[in-house]
Every structure is written in structure tokens, then in C-alpha cells.
Design a protein around this motif. Structure first.
Motif, PDB file in Angstrom:
ATOM      1  N   HIS A  98      45.333  35.631  49.137  1.00  0.00           N
ATOM      2  CA  HIS A  98      44.634  34.477  49.718  1.00  0.00           C
ATOM      3  C   HIS A  98      45.136  33.212  49.010  1.00  0.00           C
ATOM      4  N   ALA A 127      35.471  37.084  52.322  1.00  0.00           N
ATOM      5  CA  ALA A 127      36.659  37.850  51.930  1.00  0.00           C
ATOM      6  C   ALA A 127      36.593  38.246  50.462  1.00  0.00           C
ATOM      7  N   PHE A 128      36.080  37.347  49.613  1.00  0.00           N
ATOM      8  CA  PHE A 128      35.989  37.660  48.189  1.00  0.00           C
ATOM      9  C   PHE A 128      34.978  38.771  47.943  1.00  0.00           C
ATOM     10  N   ARG A 169      45.231  39.986  42.305  1.00  0.00           N
ATOM     11  CA  ARG A 169      45.426  40.659  43.590  1.00  0.00           C
ATOM     12  C   ARG A 169      44.741  39.892  44.722  1.00  0.00           C
ATOM     13  N   PHE A 170      43.595  39.285  44.418  1.00  0.00           N
ATOM     14  CA  PHE A 170      42.929  38.479  45.461  1.00  0.00           C
ATOM     15  C   PHE A 170      43.687  37.190  45.712  1.00  0.00           C
ATOM     16  N   ARG A 173      35.836  46.512  47.650  1.00  0.00           N
ATOM     17  CA  ARG A 173      37.016  47.361  47.837  1.00  0.00           C
ATOM     18  C   ARG A 173      37.654  47.704  46.499  1.00  0.00           C
ATOM     19  N   GLU A 174      37.729  46.731  45.579  1.00  0.00           N
ATOM     20  CA  GLU A 174      38.287  46.999  44.259  1.00  0.00           C
ATOM     21  C   GLU A 174      37.460  48.033  43.511  1.00  0.00           C
ATOM     22  N   GLU A 195      34.017  41.117  50.036  1.00  0.00           N
ATOM     23  CA  GLU A 195      34.585  42.367  50.534  1.00  0.00           C
ATOM     24  C   GLU A 195      35.671  42.890  49.593  1.00  0.00           C
ATOM     25  N   TRP A 196      36.453  41.967  49.025  1.00  0.00           N
ATOM     26  CA  TRP A 196      37.498  42.387  48.091  1.00  0.00           C
ATOM     27  C   TRP A 196      36.894  43.017  46.840  1.00  0.00           C
ATOM     28  N   ARG A 235      41.824  41.886  37.524  1.00  0.00           N
ATOM     29  CA  ARG A 235      42.116  42.225  38.921  1.00  0.00           C
ATOM     30  C   ARG A 235      42.311  41.007  39.811  1.00  0.00           C
TER      31      ARG A 235
END
Length: 335
Positions: free
Chosen positions: A134, A301-302, A129-130, A308-309, A304-305, A126
Motif C-alpha cells: 500500500h 485494509a490495515f 509488508r503492509f 491475516r498476519e 484486514e492485514w 511485519r
């Protein structure tokens, strides 16, 4: 008689007057390229006489004439040509290094620690996608079974695999376990896999853990099935969970499948669960920020990502609320 000094003896440093100055080399390079003190001065915003003086200082430093000075033209001497090649090469290296520094000066470095199993089966598939969202963040994955000290270690984000009651930070997902194998193993008429007791006729793929029973990772499922005393015909032992999974995909035996880590392999039909009887392992994955990274936008951000994933994959709880600080955790299971 003076003794000869060994060839590798430490030499006395050159006096300052003989040391090469970068500004003089830069002026020399321009003069050698243009073969003109005047045009070199125009490029460097110096007068013709200033260029001439700097070249003379450089010649004094190296102890050799670098130019043949004619009435209306300059020509490089052999010493000048040797020095020109070296200076051009050095300046080009400096320009390349400066370009690399400028290209990375605005980038952020983010180090993430997690278990090898989580990295291989869940995070890495995955991660693009991050990084696509970013592009100014360089991510470094440290896949290890060690519990890295976030107070002292050079780590920004940790994905901890610990007993559920001891988790801290947002909960990614809890884990379920059940036996899994390659589809071809189900088609072996001589060794059926229709009931849990049939496992006694198959090779058990296990991961060795320090000071733990051989079947430690199987125990939650075996206890649920009432098979704590089951005896396998054979075992294959591995040091990493990924190796055991690879052996299962190759049809070499039955592995304890960890969900949702292996969900992609199940979806791709590389592994199947013959009994459809998952058991909770009582462990879960939590996202924890290091104290020094709590206010870093890239680390936040990581984290939170990740949550979310997990939610979009349908494996996260409805609310990933932070957990209280944990008590000292036991050694993590081998992943």
C-alpha cells in the motif's frame, strides 16, 4: 519635537501601491533571465508592451530602476541584480513546495494506536509488508499505554490489549505467559533453573504498573504453578516491557514472557522458556476501527492485514469474529 520611534516598533503597513505583487515578480524574473521584454512576453504569453508596463509597476513599488534600457538591449541595475537573486530563490522555494504538495496530495494518512510491546515485538517487524503493498498510505504508529478515545482522538485503528470478555472487533490472538531468560542463564551450575521453585534464586525482571502489585504481570503463571507465595532473591524494575525483555536477553534475570509477542526472540534462540509451562493471561488483542474510519479503505485494509498476519503466523483463532461492545475496561497492563 517628534519622538523617535523604537527600532522594534510596529511599522505601518505599506500602501497597496508599494506592496510587491507576485505576478509582477514573475514577469520581472522572466525579463531578467532573458534580458528582453519581447522574449519574456513570448514565454508568458504577454505582449512586449505589457511586460514593459508590469516591470514599470514593479519599479514604482520598490522605488528603484531595475533595468538599464539601451537602444537594442537591457541590462540589470545593481538594484535589479539584488532583486533577481531574491526572486529566483523565492520562486525556486515555491516550486519545491508545490512539488512536495503534489507528491503527497494523493497519499492517505493512517494513524494506529497500540501498546509499546505490541508495536516493538509484533507490529514493526511485519509492517514493511503492509507498506510495500500500500505505497499510497503513510502509516503513523502511536505506541502508548493510554486508551485513546477513538471518538475524539486523531486515530484510525486501535489494537486493544484487554480482558478477553471485553474485546471489541476482530480478535487477533489471545496471550499466554511463561518465564523466559537468556540461554546462558540455564548454564549457571550454581543457580539451576530446572523447576519453578528455582526462581527464588534468580533476579525477577518486572514492569511497574500504577496501583498494582510488583508481580502483577507474573500472577497468572505463579497461580497456575501454585507459587503465589514465592519470594525472589532480587528484582529489577522497569517502566516498559521492552526494557525488561532487553534485560532478559542480556542475561540479567528472568522475565515473564508474553506469547506470541516474543515468538521471534524464542525462534532466534535469544530467549528460552526453561519450564515449558505456559499459562493463559486471560487477555487478548483486538482490532478496532474508529467510527470516522469505518468506511475508509486504508483503515479497513490495515485491519484486514493485521488479522491475516496473525492467521499466517499461526496465532489467530480460526474465525476472528467481531465481539460486542465492551464494558468499561480496567487499566491495561504495562507493555
Amino acid at each position: 519635537m517628534d519622538r523617535m520611534q523604537p527600532g522594534n516598533a510596529k511599522r505601518d503597513p505599506l500602501p497597496r501601491s508599494r506592496q510587491l505583487r507576485l505576478d509582477l515578480l514573475h514577469t520581472f524574473e522572466a525579463a531578467a533571465r532573458h534580458l528582453s521584454f519581447t522574449r519574456a512576453g513570448e514565454e508568458l504569453a504577454l505582449s512586449q508592451s505589457a511586460v514593459s508596463r508590469q516591470v514599470q509597476q514593479l519599479e514604482d513599488s520598490v522605488g528603484a530602476a531595475l533595468f538599464e534600457r539601451g537602444h537594442r538591449a537591457l541590462a540589470l541595475t545593481e538594484a535589479g541584480r539584488i532583486l533577481q537573486r531574491a526572486v529566483e530563490d523565492s520562486l525556486e522555494r515555491l516550486r519545491d513546495a508545490a512539488a512536495r504538495v503534489r507528491s503527497t496530495a494523493g497519499r492517505q494518512q493512517l494513524t494506529v494506536t497500540c501498546t509499546p510491546g505490541f508495536a516493538s515485538f509484533w507490529l514493526i517487524p511485519r509492517l514493511a509488508r503492509f507498506t510495500a503493498a500500500h505505497r499510497d498510505v503513510d502509516v503513523r504508529i502511536s505506541a502508548t499505554l493510554e486508551l485513546v478515545d477513538l471518538e475524539r482522538g486523531n486515530v484510525d485503528v486501535a489494537v486493544r490489549f484487554v480482558p478477553g470478555a471485553q474485546g471489541r472487533g476482530p480478535l487477533l490472538f489471545e496471550e499466554e505467559v511463561q518465564p523466559m531468560c537468556a540461554p546462558g542463564l540455564l548454564r549457571d551450575p550454581g543457580r539451576p533453573l530446572k523447576a519453578p521453585a528455582d526462581l527464588e534464586q534468580h533476579t525477577l525482571l518486572t514492569v511497574e504498573m500504577h496501583d498494582a502489585p510488583l508481580t502483577a504481570e507474573w500472577e497468572p503463571w505463579l497461580e497456575l504453578m501454585g507459587l503465589s507465595a514465592v519470594h525472589m532473591a532480587h528484582t529489577l524494575r522497569f517502566t516498559r516491557y521492552g526494557e525488561a525483555v532487553a534485560a532478559a536477553v542480556a542475561g540479567q534475570g528472568v522475565v515473564i514472557g508474553r506469547l506470541p509477542l516474543l515468538a521471534d526472540l524464542v525462534r532466534e534462540k535469544k530467549l528460552v522458556a526453561p519450564f515449558r509451562s505456559p499459562a493463559a493471561s486471560r487477555r487478548a488483542y483486538f482490532v478496532t476501527l474508529a467510527p470516522h474510519a469505518a468506511q475508509h479503505p486504508s483503515a479497513q485494509a490495515f485491519a484486514e492485514w493485521l488479522v491475516r498476519e496473525a492467521r499466517e503466523a499461526g496465532v489467530a483463532p480460526p474465525s476472528a469474529a467481531p465481539r460486542p461492545a465492551p464494558r468499561p475496561a480496567p487499566r491495561p497492563a504495562a507493555r
